[in-house]
Design a protein around this motif. Structure first.
Motif, PDB file in Angstrom:
ATOM      1  N   LYS A  12       0.932  -1.138   0.314  1.00 17.15           N
ATOM      2  CA  LYS A  12       0.495   0.113  -0.413  1.00 17.15           C
ATOM      3  C   LYS A  12       0.494   1.461  -0.102  1.00 17.15           C
ATOM      4  O   LYS A  12       0.777   2.137  -0.547  1.00 17.15           O
ATOM      5  N   SER A  15       2.885   1.936  -3.716  1.00 17.28           N
ATOM      6  CA  SER A  15       1.506   1.995  -4.275  1.00 17.28           C
ATOM      7  C   SER A  15       0.496   3.942  -4.521  1.00 17.28           C
ATOM      8  O   SER A  15       0.698   4.183  -5.161  1.00 17.28           O
ATOM      9  N   ASP A  16       1.608   3.960  -3.405  1.00 20.37           N
ATOM     10  CA  ASP A  16       1.012   5.599  -3.475  1.00 20.37           C
ATOM     11  C   ASP A  16       2.586   7.131  -4.057  1.00 20.37           C
ATOM     12  O   ASP A  16       3.131   6.637  -4.275  1.00 20.37           O
ATOM     13  N   TYR A  17       1.388   8.146  -4.876  1.00 17.44           N
ATOM     14  CA  TYR A  17       2.331   8.848  -5.423  1.00 17.44           C
ATOM     15  C   TYR A  17       2.190   9.920  -5.387  1.00 17.44           C
ATOM     16  O   TYR A  17       0.433  10.488  -4.525  1.00 17.44           O
ATOM     17  N   ASP A  74      -3.675   7.515  -5.184  1.00 20.98           N
ATOM     18  CA  ASP A  74      -3.105   5.752  -4.959  1.00 20.98           C
ATOM     19  C   ASP A  74      -2.854   5.621  -6.347  1.00 20.98           C
ATOM     20  O   ASP A  74      -2.260   4.602  -6.515  1.00 20.98           O
ATOM     21  N   HIS A  75      -2.960   5.703  -7.315  1.00 20.63           N
ATOM     22  CA  HIS A  75      -2.152   5.452  -8.555  1.00 20.63           C
ATOM     23  C   HIS A  75      -2.123   6.942  -9.824  1.00 20.63           C
ATOM     24  O   HIS A  75      -3.002   7.638  -9.766  1.00 20.63           O
TER      25      HIS A  75
END
Length: 98
Positions: A12, A15-17, A74-75
């Motif tokens: 988790k 995958s964060d930006y 998250d994406h």
């Protein structure tokens, strides 16, 4: 003795930006601040770039904290997702007054 983990390995967190948008100009500011904005990929006002969440990017954002707006997403959106968010071009006539 207790051992502490310094880095998280969860998927988790990986995958964060950061969604970083340049809101103020860097004209007249020191060279290191201009270099930090260029490193993040921000050249023009209201330009947005996506960078992964890590310590080096957080340090650059901290250096530019008065100039940028930051969100955690998250994406990274695709071109089709960005096009769907834009309103249609032109205008439509809703009613007539004659």
């Amino acid at each position: 003795m207790m051992s502490r983990r310094l880095f998280t390995t969860s998927t988790k967190a990986a995958s964060d930006y950061y969604k970083i948008t340049l809101k103020r100009s860097s004209i007249g500011l020191p060279k290191d601040i201009k270099a930090a904005s260029k490193t993040l990929g921000l050249v023009r006002l209201h330009q947005t770039s996506y960078k992964p969440v890590n310590a080096s990017n957080a340090g650059l954002i901290l250096k530019l904290k008065e100039l940028v707006q930051v969100e955690v997403v998250d994406h990274i959106p695709t071109k089709e997702e960005l096009a769907a968010l834009k309103p249609s071009r032109g205008y439509t006539v809703v009613g007539r007054k004659l």
